[in-house]
Design a protein around this motif. Structure first.
Motif, PDB file in Angstrom:
ATOM      1  N   LEU A  21      31.447  59.217  15.200  1.00  0.00           N
ATOM      2  CA  LEU A  21      33.288  60.234  14.880  1.00  0.00           C
ATOM      3  C   LEU A  21      33.387  59.407  14.051  1.00  0.00           C
ATOM      4  CD1 LEU A  21      34.846  58.589  17.933  1.00  0.00           C
ATOM      5  CD2 LEU A  21      34.431  61.206  17.548  1.00  0.00           C
ATOM      6  N   VAL A  22      32.989  58.886  12.759  1.00  0.00           N
ATOM      7  CA  VAL A  22      33.336  59.191  11.380  1.00  0.00           C
ATOM      8  C   VAL A  22      31.891  58.163  10.426  1.00  0.00           C
ATOM      9  CG1 VAL A  22      35.540  57.778  11.874  1.00  0.00           C
ATOM     10  CG2 VAL A  22      34.152  56.280  11.716  1.00  0.00           C
ATOM     11  N   ASP A  23      32.468  58.242   9.410  1.00  0.00           N
ATOM     12  CA  ASP A  23      31.521  57.573   8.856  1.00  0.00           C
ATOM     13  C   ASP A  23      31.840  56.989   7.720  1.00  0.00           C
ATOM     14  OD1 ASP A  23      29.010  59.637   9.104  1.00  0.00           O
ATOM     15  OD2 ASP A  23      29.915  61.417   7.429  1.00  0.00           O
ATOM     16  N   ILE A  24      30.573  55.547   7.315  1.00  0.00           N
ATOM     17  CA  ILE A  24      31.294  54.910   6.961  1.00  0.00           C
ATOM     18  C   ILE A  24      30.960  54.600   4.952  1.00  0.00           C
ATOM     19  CG2 ILE A  24      31.847  52.677   6.048  1.00  0.00           C
ATOM     20  CD1 ILE A  24      32.359  52.496   9.318  1.00  0.00           C
TER      21      ILE A  24
ATOM     22  N   LEU B 210      36.329  60.953   8.860  1.00  0.00           N
ATOM     23  CA  LEU B 210      35.640  61.642  10.029  1.00  0.00           C
ATOM     24  C   LEU B 210      34.397  62.878   9.866  1.00  0.00           C
ATOM     25  CD1 LEU B 210      38.996  63.313  11.992  1.00  0.00           C
ATOM     26  CD2 LEU B 210      37.810  61.492  12.436  1.00  0.00           C
ATOM     27  N   THR B 211      33.435  63.061  10.752  1.00  0.00           N
ATOM     28  CA  THR B 211      32.954  63.774  10.772  1.00  0.00           C
ATOM     29  C   THR B 211      33.030  64.713  11.152  1.00  0.00           C
ATOM     30  OG1 THR B 211      31.403  62.639  12.924  1.00  0.00           O
ATOM     31  CG2 THR B 211      31.107  61.307  10.974  1.00  0.00           C
ATOM     32  N   PRO B 212      32.100  66.046  10.993  1.00  0.00           N
ATOM     33  CA  PRO B 212      32.365  67.430  11.593  1.00  0.00           C
ATOM     34  C   PRO B 212      32.392  67.171  13.536  1.00  0.00           C
ATOM     35  CG  PRO B 212      30.835  67.783   9.965  1.00  0.00           C
ATOM     36  CD  PRO B 212      30.768  65.925   9.958  1.00  0.00           C
TER      37      PRO B 212
ATOM     38  N   ARG C  88      35.648  65.475  14.345  1.00  0.00           N
ATOM     39  CA  ARG C  88      36.685  65.839  14.690  1.00  0.00           C
ATOM     40  C   ARG C  88      36.899  66.733  15.497  1.00  0.00           C
ATOM     41  NH1 ARG C  88      41.086  68.072  10.703  1.00  0.00           N
ATOM     42  NH2 ARG C  88      41.613  69.397  10.903  1.00  0.00           N
ATOM     43  N   GLN C  89      35.993  67.170  15.504  1.00  0.00           N
ATOM     44  CA  GLN C  89      35.991  68.621  16.865  1.00  0.00           C
ATOM     45  C   GLN C  89      36.266  67.307  18.227  1.00  0.00           C
ATOM     46  OE1 GLN C  89      35.988  71.630  16.573  1.00  0.00           O
ATOM     47  NE2 GLN C  89      36.693  71.420  19.136  1.00  0.00           N
TER      48      GLN C  89
END
Length: 120
Positions: free
Chosen positions: A65-68, A83-85, A88-89
């Protein structure tokens, strides 16, 4: 998402990874910020401790769900989260289900108001 006629209130789309209070706050903070947020900004916005935020971010990252991104600004370390694409969806899909929960609960509460006939 299909709704089973015998279980209209199952709400299968309520994603357990997202539904936890702290993670819901993190994702809500990030959804309107396509460039992401710094770790310290998320701390402030979500009211979490560093360790607690780190643990929830690890869960969200593991779920895709997220990139760090860890880097530096000058000589100072900087951790940025976005947020990753797909994240987000997935979050927007979750919000759609949550909106349905609110509509259903509101309709049921209205039906149960004093003096109103009960409908199954």
């Amino acid at each position: 998402m299909s709704v089973e006629p015998d279980a209209p209130f199952a709400y299968d789309g309520l994603d357990r990874v997202i539904h936890e209070k702290a993670r819901l706050g993190i994702l809500t903070s990030l959804v309107s910020r396509p460039d992401g947020l710094a770790f310290n900004d998320l701390l402030r916005l979500c009211g979490l401790t560093q360790g607690n935020l780190s643990r929830h971010l690890a869960v969200l990252q593991e779920a895709g769900l997220v990139d760090i991104h860890k880097g530096y600004t000058g000589n100072r370390p900087l951790t940025e989260i976005r947020l990753t694409p797909a994240g987000r969806q997935r979050f927007l899909d979750y919000l759609s289900v949550l909106e349905r929960v609110v509509r259903d609960a509101s309709a049921r509460a209205e039906q149960a108001a004093p003096g109103k006939p009960q409908v199954a």
